[in-house]
Design a protein around this motif. Structure first.
Motif: not given
Length: 492
Positions: A32-42
């Motif tokens: 979940s943490a990686a997914a949130r960073i991935d989404e925010a970073s395009g």
């Protein structure tokens, strides 16, 4: 210095940390943490997964710099391996890899979101404590006997925040105390024997007692041990210029309750005595006091945690050396218990100091008596470097210690201590011989100690394989501090 632990309150994409640590599974599944960073970073992480730059293989690592859309300066992506195989041991391994990378980066602090990863059968408190202890262990560096150097440019990693809710703070507080105990054990084990001799261990114990309320320390000198009749311990010590010390630390947090008593083997250097060891590898015999170091570390952690129980920690600190006054094979020693012991090998000295320490321990009327010792090479042959040997006639106590080892990932394995083995210790010249031959050496050593613990709830931990890492650069591990602190916590 122990790494400082805290709880992170920001979300992965808004945490303005020098480095955010997240996990990715081998099947391209993001936590979940990686997914949130991935989404925010395009989609930066997914692009690197698709290109093969991030594999997700267990304990792999990849540092990403300058991602847009997030507050963190860096992102450390740790591979978690196959999701269906992810378990407690793999979680610990991933935390260790993260710490290894972090201490090599020019930063002083980071935020880890690994405790949010699902670990079957483990709650958040367990994950936080294991993550914190693993980080502290992986970032430990021995410096005591190196020439002091100017600090290199950049920052030294000294603090880490973990994702978790406010209710989990107690887990980090526990981890901080346990980490201090482990570091105490490791530092004593790593010091050379010309510094860490019996007097040094005694001074460290006295200093700790002076600095902490509720802790007391008494050091028995040779003359007092002679008056007590500790002929077995003193027999081992008589070949050394460094006098023996019997160190007694006490923590009284349990009112009038009977204490838990810990006894540690503290052979600060073991030449083997007259039964001289081979030269290659003898330098590792500075670690022969790691049983005592581990018990001291356990005591440190328990007293810092202010556990609501009474604890007595007895460290038998002796050096085993060959000189004109050293004890010999075929000598007969009279122990404090009155039992006489035929010395067949002066390199089986640990049990000779422990038997008198265990007899002395019984004056405290223990509800449980546990010893730890780097006692036998036979235990290393049997179990290797992964598990400590556990021997006890008390099934309940043995199960409690095994459970504590599994919970702390400082595992032990139970070996039998049947009376069938006792005949191997028969002597024609004394009540008991100090060795039982080449067969079942770890077990017969415990059988020897069992003769001095009759009527007690007693367990023996042979940590010869687990207390230090092999090789010229191998360091003390601090085991069995995690196991024993968990055992004491469970009793509270």
């Amino acid at each position: 210095m122990t790494i400082q632990f805290s709880l992170a309150s920001a979300t992965p994409e808004t945490d303005a940390t020098p480095c955010a640590v997240v996990g990715v599974y081998e099947d391209k599944m993001l936590t979940s943490a990686a997914a949130r960073i991935d989404e925010a970073s395009g989609g930066a992480i997914k692009r690197l997964i698709d290109s093969g730059d991030i594999s997700g293989k267990l304990a792999s690592s990849h540092v990403l710099f300058g991602l847009g859309g997030i507050a963190a300066a860096r992102v450390l992506v740790i591979g978690l391996g196959e999701q269906k195989k992810f378990d407690s041991a793999r979680f610990q391994r991933c935390c260790a890899e993260a710490a290894r990378v972090l201490k090599g980066l020019p930063l002083s602090t980071a935020t880890s979101f690994l405790p949010q990863v699902e670990v079957p059968g483990r709650d958040l408190s367990w994950k936080l404590r294991i993550a914190a202890l693993t980080t502290d262990h992986a970032t430990y560096k021995y410096t005591a006997t190196f020439k002091s150097k100017e600090k290199p440019r950049g920052e030294s990693f000294s603090a880490i925040a973990f994702a978790g809710d406010a209710g989990a703070q107690s887990a980090l507080d526990q981890a901080g105390a346990i980490a201090a105990g482990i570091r105490q054990a490791r530092e004593l084990g790593n010091l050379p024997p010309n510094i860490c001799n019996p007097a040094y261990i005694a001074a460290q114990a006295q200093q700790f007692a002076e600095q902490h309320d509720g802790v007391s320390c008494e050091v028995l000198e040779r003359e007092q041990m002679q008056e007590l009749g500790m002929g077995s311990l003193l027999g081992v010590a008589q070949g050394s210029a460094n006098p023996p010390k019997l160190i007694v630390l006490r923590w009284n947090g349990g009112g009038d309750a009977r204490p838990y008593v810990l006894v540690g083997k503290g052979i600060t250097f073991d030449t083997g005595g007259i039964s001289l060891k081979p030269g290659p590898g003898m330098e590792e015999m500075k670690f022969d006091m790691c049983g005592a170091a581990g018990m001291f570390g356990t005591f440190v952690a328990a007293s810092l945690l202010k556990l609501p129980l009474n604890l007595v920690c007895i460290l038998a600190a002796v050096e085993n050396m060959p000189d004109g006054n050293a004890y010999r094979p075929s000598d007969v020693l009279t122990s404090m218990s009155g039992l006489t012991i035929e010395v067949l090998n002066t390199d089986a000295e640990g049990r000779l100091i422990l038997c008198d320490a265990l007899t002395y321990a019984q004056r405290f009327n223990p509800q449980v008596l546990i010893d730890a010792a780097t006692l036998t090479g036979a235990c290393v042959i049997a179990l290797g470097k992964h598990a400590s040997g556990l021997m006890s006639k008390d099934d309940e106590l043995a199960e409690q210690l095994l459970a504590a080892g599994n919970a702390s990932l400082d595992r032990a394995w139970r070996l039998p201590i049947w009376d069938d083995y006792q005949s191997q210790l028969d002597s024609g010249f004394a009540d008991v011989a100090n060795i039982g031959g080449k067969n079942a050496g770890a077990i017969t050593a415990a059988c020897f100690l069992a003769r001095f613990t009759e009527g007690q709830r007693w367990a023996h931990l042979d940590v010869a394989g687990t207390a230090w890492d092999e090789g010229r650069k191998g360091l003390a591990t601090g085991r069995p501090v995690p196991l024993l602190v968990q055992y004491l916590l469970d009793r509270c």
